[in-house]
Design a protein around this motif. Structure first.
Motif, PDB file in Angstrom:
ATOM      1  N   ASN A   1       0.824  -1.186   0.026  1.00  0.00           N
ATOM      2  CA  ASN A   1       0.118  -0.084   0.067  1.00  0.00           C
ATOM      3  C   ASN A   1       0.803   1.184  -0.008  1.00  0.00           C
ATOM      4  O   ASN A   1       0.496   2.264  -0.704  1.00  0.00           O
ATOM      5  CB  ASN A   1      -0.823   0.046   1.296  1.00  0.00           C
TER       6      ASN A   1
ATOM      7  N   ARG B   1       2.589   1.587  -3.312  1.00  0.00           N
ATOM      8  CA  ARG B   1       1.473   2.238  -4.476  1.00  0.00           C
ATOM      9  C   ARG B   1       1.457   4.070  -4.213  1.00  0.00           C
ATOM     10  O   ARG B   1       1.421   4.565  -5.005  1.00  0.00           O
ATOM     11  CB  ARG B   1       0.400   1.559  -4.195  1.00  0.00           C
TER      12      ARG B   1
ATOM     13  N   LEU C   1      -4.017   9.646  -0.192  1.00  0.00           N
ATOM     14  CA  LEU C   1      -5.351   9.583   0.065  1.00  0.00           C
ATOM     15  C   LEU C   1      -6.260   8.569  -0.924  1.00  0.00           C
ATOM     16  O   LEU C   1      -6.888   7.607  -0.713  1.00  0.00           O
ATOM     17  CB  LEU C   1      -5.964  10.796   0.248  1.00  0.00           C
ATOM     18  N   SER C   2      -5.848   8.858  -2.126  1.00  0.00           N
ATOM     19  CA  SER C   2      -6.447   8.391  -3.389  1.00  0.00           C
ATOM     20  C   SER C   2      -6.124   6.798  -3.460  1.00  0.00           C
ATOM     21  O   SER C   2      -6.562   5.896  -3.827  1.00  0.00           O
ATOM     22  CB  SER C   2      -6.460   8.992  -4.521  1.00  0.00           C
ATOM     23  N   GLU C   3      -4.608   6.629  -3.376  1.00  0.00           N
ATOM     24  CA  GLU C   3      -4.122   5.403  -3.867  1.00  0.00           C
ATOM     25  C   GLU C   3      -3.585   4.297  -2.825  1.00  0.00           C
ATOM     26  O   GLU C   3      -3.320   3.180  -3.458  1.00  0.00           O
ATOM     27  CB  GLU C   3      -2.792   5.796  -4.657  1.00  0.00           C
ATOM     28  N   VAL C   4      -3.517   4.667  -1.576  1.00  0.00           N
ATOM     29  CA  VAL C   4      -2.945   3.732  -0.941  1.00  0.00           C
ATOM     30  C   VAL C   4      -3.991   2.407  -0.650  1.00  0.00           C
ATOM     31  O   VAL C   4      -3.621   1.357  -0.596  1.00  0.00           O
ATOM     32  CB  VAL C   4      -2.649   4.310   0.646  1.00  0.00           C
ATOM     33  N   GLY C   5      -5.062   2.722  -0.238  1.00  0.00           N
ATOM     34  CA  GLY C   5      -6.173   1.709  -0.032  1.00  0.00           C
ATOM     35  C   GLY C   5      -6.225   1.167   1.293  1.00  0.00           C
ATOM     36  O   GLY C   5      -7.303   0.694   1.398  1.00  0.00           O
ATOM     37  N   GLY C   6      -5.332   1.424   2.001  1.00  0.00           N
ATOM     38  CA  GLY C   6      -5.583   0.823   3.530  1.00  0.00           C
ATOM     39  C   GLY C   6      -5.504   2.147   4.314  1.00  0.00           C
ATOM     40  O   GLY C   6      -5.833   3.340   3.977  1.00  0.00           O
ATOM     41  N   ALA C   7      -5.604   1.792   5.657  1.00  0.00           N
ATOM     42  CA  ALA C   7      -5.577   2.913   6.810  1.00  0.00           C
ATOM     43  C   ALA C   7      -4.715   3.975   6.593  1.00  0.00           C
ATOM     44  O   ALA C   7      -4.769   5.129   6.893  1.00  0.00           O
ATOM     45  CB  ALA C   7      -5.778   2.125   8.215  1.00  0.00           C
TER      46      ALA C   7
ATOM     47  N   PRO D   1      -5.929   7.435   4.453  1.00  0.00           N
ATOM     48  CA  PRO D   1      -6.354   8.615   5.157  1.00  0.00           C
ATOM     49  C   PRO D   1      -5.697   8.976   6.295  1.00  0.00           C
ATOM     50  O   PRO D   1      -5.548  10.331   6.792  1.00  0.00           O
ATOM     51  CB  PRO D   1      -7.663   8.161   5.936  1.00  0.00           C
ATOM     52  N   LEU D   2      -4.579   8.178   6.940  1.00  0.00           N
ATOM     53  CA  LEU D   2      -3.881   8.729   8.052  1.00  0.00           C
ATOM     54  C   LEU D   2      -2.530   9.563   7.678  1.00  0.00           C
ATOM     55  O   LEU D   2      -2.366  10.632   8.056  1.00  0.00           O
ATOM     56  CB  LEU D   2      -3.294   7.403   8.949  1.00  0.00           C
TER      57      LEU D   2
ATOM     58  N   GLY E   1      -4.570  12.133   4.630  1.00  0.00           N
ATOM     59  CA  GLY E   1      -5.507  13.216   5.239  1.00  0.00           C
ATOM     60  C   GLY E   1      -4.678  14.007   5.968  1.00  0.00           C
ATOM     61  O   GLY E   1      -4.837  15.557   5.920  1.00  0.00           O
TER      62      GLY E   1
END
Lengths: 239, 129
Positions: free
Chosen positions: A43, A46, A75-81, A84-85, A88
């Motif tokens: 994640n 990526r 925000l868009s590409e990671v996919g896991g928590a 947003p952490l 964001g």
């Protein structure tokens, strides 16, 4: 330090972080396999790869805009928590850099990042999360600059040491937030992947800051009389 | 009608939950969103934003989530939603909450708040005893 120099420093920091995350991909995955869903390495790779592309493609020399673009990509590409952490929190804190990157705005960025991270993740010290690495790093960075009057690159060095101790602290404690909390007591004895990636990024930023500062001390001395390059990298600390 | 959005780490799970919940209310305004845009397990904010917009018809939207990044990305999608109507997150187990929400949304006087509360009642669902 002019805007173009700050922008180049941000771009270099993003490239270096992307390379470091790629190098450490399987290490992060191994840590996350032990107490999570084994996707942290993939994640983060990526997310940072997308961030590097976006920053390279952005025709702007506004450091705040570049840093925000890094956050938007994560925000868009990671996919896991971590999306947003990391993403964001970077987006939320990027506004602190609107007037450029200085020792003062880098501290403001670090504090805003930490505040958003805690709010979004609803995590506190001792939950076995990235907060355990970041709180000591941000507090040490702020204190080193505002109380001890250190140059940002030295302050960042101390912040990295503090983050390292924070990562070690995650090993013997039980997870109470994040995917590792599902394991209960079985999470004890394992190092938190998010705290670890936080440390890796801080180490990378320190290394970029130190190199840039070494190469441009004369320029800084002439231009502004303070180690401006290190300011830039210190801001990127919270990536 | 109050819209309902189901968010899961897995597209199959989100669609499966929607299938089961829709049996309880065939005319529900319900959207399922799961996985990342490139088909991995996970979530990202943009598809959640699109699902919210699709579920919205002026009467508000209740969003149900599974865990971790789904919670945080749904929060971000809600914060950034440029809708006149109310969009709220329900703190509920996603499957049982979705069933309750569909039933509540079918009530003649349903509101965002009544649907959210019905979904959150699922926290107390007991499977036996």
């Amino acid at each position: 330090m002019d805007e173009a120099t700050q922008a180049e420093a941000v771009r270099e920091a993003v490239r270096a972080c992307t390379e470091r995350i790629e190098e450490e991909r399987s290490y992060l995955t191994d840590l996350d396999s032990a107490i999570g869903d084994a996707d942290h390495g993939a994640n983060m790779t990526r997310g940072f790869s997308a961030a590097a592309d976006r920053v390279e493609g952005l025709e702007s020399d506004d450091p705040a805009e570049l840093v925000k673009a890094v956050g938007m990509a994560l925000l868009s590409e990671v996919g896991g928590a971590s999306g947003p952490l990391y993403g964001g929190s970077i987006v939320a804190a990027s506004g602190e850099l609107e007037d450029g990157i200085t020792a003062e705005t880098s501290v403001a960025f670090a504090e805003a990042y930490l505040e958003k991270l805690k709010e979004r993740g609803k995590a506190s010290i001792g939950d076995k999360t990235m907060v355990d690495a970041l709180v000591p790093a941000v507090h040490t960075y702020k204190k080193s600059i505002e109380v001890d009057g250190l140059a940002p690159v030295e302050a960042l060095g101390k912040a990295v040491d503090a983050a390292e101790r924070g990562v070690a602290f995650t090993v013997p404690i039980r997870a109470s937030r994040g995917r590792a909390s599902y394991l209960g007591w079985r999470s004890v004895g394992h190092q938190d992947p998010g705290a670890t990636s936080t440390l890796l990024l801080l180490e990378t930023l320190l290394s970029v800051a130190s190199e840039r500062l070494d190469g441009e001390v004369e320029v800084d001395a002439e231009a502004e009389g303070k180690p401006a390059e290190s300011d830039t990298e210190a801001v990127e600390v919270e990536d | 009608m109050v819209g309902i959005v189901i968010v899961s780490h897995s597209e199959k799970a989100a669609e499966g939950i929607m299938e089961v919940a829709t049996e309880m209310g065939g005319d529900a305004r319900i959207e399922a969103v799961g996985g990342t845009e490139d088909g991995r397990i996970g979530t990202s904010p943009e598809p959640i934003s699109r699902a919210i917009a699709d579920a919205a018809d002026g009467n508000g939207v209740v969003v149900l989530v599974d865990l971790g990044s789904a919670v945080m990305n749904a929060e971000i999608a809600i914060e950034e939603a440029e809708l006149e109507e109310e969009v709220v997150l329900a703190d509920a187990p996603v499957m049982e909450g979705a069933l309750n929400a569909v039933v509540a949304a079918g009530a003649p006087n349903a509101t965002v708040e009544s649907v959210r509360m019905a979904a959150e009642d699922a926290q107390r669902v007991k499977k036996f005893g």
